[in-house]
Scaffold this active site. Sequence first.
Site, PDB file in Angstrom:
ATOM      1  N   SER A  23       0.814  -1.222   0.000  1.00 24.45           N
ATOM      2  CA  SER A  23       0.000   0.000   0.000  1.00 24.45           C
ATOM      3  C   SER A  23       0.851   1.278   0.000  1.00 24.45           C
ATOM      4  O   SER A  23       0.563   2.200  -0.774  1.00 24.45           O
ATOM      5  CB  SER A  23      -0.951   0.006   1.192  1.00 24.45           C
ATOM      6  OG  SER A  23      -1.830  -1.076   1.095  1.00 24.45           O
ATOM      7  N   THR A  68      -5.470  -3.710   7.921  1.00 23.90           N
ATOM      8  CA  THR A  68      -5.185  -5.041   7.395  1.00 23.90           C
ATOM      9  C   THR A  68      -5.029  -6.048   8.530  1.00 23.90           C
ATOM     10  O   THR A  68      -5.283  -5.723   9.697  1.00 23.90           O
ATOM     11  CB  THR A  68      -3.959  -4.976   6.447  1.00 23.90           C
ATOM     12  OG1 THR A  68      -3.823  -6.239   5.790  1.00 23.90           O
ATOM     13  CG2 THR A  68      -2.670  -4.650   7.179  1.00 23.90           C
ATOM     14  N   LYS A  72      -8.934  -6.363  10.920  1.00 22.97           N
ATOM     15  CA  LYS A  72     -10.091  -5.971  10.108  1.00 22.97           C
ATOM     16  C   LYS A  72     -11.417  -6.099  10.875  1.00 22.97           C
ATOM     17  O   LYS A  72     -12.390  -5.451  10.531  1.00 22.97           O
ATOM     18  CB  LYS A  72     -10.158  -6.820   8.835  1.00 22.97           C
ATOM     19  CG  LYS A  72      -9.060  -6.480   7.830  1.00 22.97           C
ATOM     20  CD  LYS A  72      -9.261  -7.273   6.555  1.00 22.97           C
ATOM     21  CE  LYS A  72      -8.165  -7.044   5.551  1.00 22.97           C
ATOM     22  NZ  LYS A  72      -8.453  -7.716   4.272  1.00 22.97           N
ATOM     23  N   ASN A  93     -11.766  -2.660   6.031  1.00 21.48           N
ATOM     24  CA  ASN A  93     -10.366  -2.484   5.604  1.00 21.48           C
ATOM     25  C   ASN A  93     -10.025  -1.028   5.284  1.00 21.48           C
ATOM     26  O   ASN A  93      -8.927  -0.743   4.846  1.00 21.48           O
ATOM     27  CB  ASN A  93     -10.011  -3.395   4.410  1.00 21.48           C
ATOM     28  CG  ASN A  93     -10.616  -2.906   3.113  1.00 21.48           C
ATOM     29  OD1 ASN A  93     -11.479  -2.047   3.106  1.00 21.48           O
ATOM     30  ND2 ASN A  93     -10.152  -3.468   2.006  1.00 21.48           N
ATOM     31  N   GLY A 134     -12.747 -17.488   4.162  1.00 24.43           N
ATOM     32  CA  GLY A 134     -12.371 -16.371   5.034  1.00 24.43           C
ATOM     33  C   GLY A 134     -12.929 -15.058   4.514  1.00 24.43           C
ATOM     34  O   GLY A 134     -13.948 -15.021   3.810  1.00 24.43           O
ATOM     35  N   GLY A 135     -12.233 -13.962   4.846  1.00 22.30           N
ATOM     36  CA  GLY A 135     -12.702 -12.630   4.469  1.00 22.30           C
ATOM     37  C   GLY A 135     -12.753 -12.443   2.956  1.00 22.30           C
ATOM     38  O   GLY A 135     -13.700 -11.837   2.434  1.00 22.30           O
TER      39      GLY A 135
END
Length: 291
Positions: A23, A68, A72, A93, A134-135
């Site tokens: 990022s 992150t 989250k 997020n 998962g997410g």
Amino acid sequence: MPRSPESIEYLGIIGRSLTHTLSPVMHTAVFRYLGLDYRYGVLDVAPPFVESLILSLRRRGFRGANVTIPYKQTVMPFLTAIDPAARLVGAVNTLVYSGDSITGFNTDVVGIRNSLRIWGDRIRGGTAVVVGAGGGARAAIASCALDYGISCIAIYNRTSDHAEALAASMRRELPSCTLMVVTEARELQEAVHAAALIVNTTPVGMHGPESPLPAEIHFTAGQVVFDILYTPLETTLMLAAQRDGARTIGGLEMLLHQGAESFRLGTDLEYPLDIARTAVLQKLQSRTSGK
Ligand code: NAP
């Protein structure tokens, strides 16, 4: 000319063990390209300090922050509002600071929607297989159902209880979508064969030439295979799908599109995707070559 500290705006990322996050690379390249006096902070924080960090960012002039692993979900009770997509996915997020409010968003759904757009006509109204529970799987299911009208999704996961729990909770949120869990090899093969879209949301393939699907599974030319991993850029699953003539999309697209949406939420500005893409590719290349 040096700028005064008051003129600088801040975005950042909150997480733990953030040495590999891309990022800062992508957003800093974009700040430079757009001539923005912004900085991107890497906020590596231990669990007991997450709440105080989130509250202190407002005082420190942050417009927004990415969140992150592993925070989250941790951040959710500390926010003043949570966007419906983040509620649906059950994770935040992105934080946006505005006046006294801190709103939580989940830009993974938009990231998936925009990554799939190029093959939208192929997948719209078809069926899908989502690998993982998962997410990433939650975001993939949400986008498939809400953005592409996919009305039947098979979930395949290492731990079938997790897949069952995911299906049960998302059935409540997406009543018009049939969510089923597949566990047997033959069921999986049939589900993949029928699907317009196959999405991998597990980390399998990141650390070596492994596929999250058994080797005997094959694809067809009309299918779209989306692997949300971005290292490597082309995973073993994607290469197998390409050999069978299917179209593939890699996780770099999702990384860029979810980052673009976070940036837009924090700044109200459009994101030059190609600038971010070039910066990320250069960084990944330098990691591979060890420079
Ligand atoms: P998560 O919530 O931890 O879920 C991971 C899922 O993968 C779980 O279902 C887990 O199965 C399964 N899994 C983990 N290791 C496995 C293994 N060795 N074999 C088979 N299944 C395994 O993680 P997530 O947030 O969904 O993220 C998953 C991956 O997507 C990560 O690698 C992440 O970096 C990537 N990602 C990419 C983007 C992007 O922008 N491109 C965005 C988000 C995530 P169990 O239920 O059995 O534990």
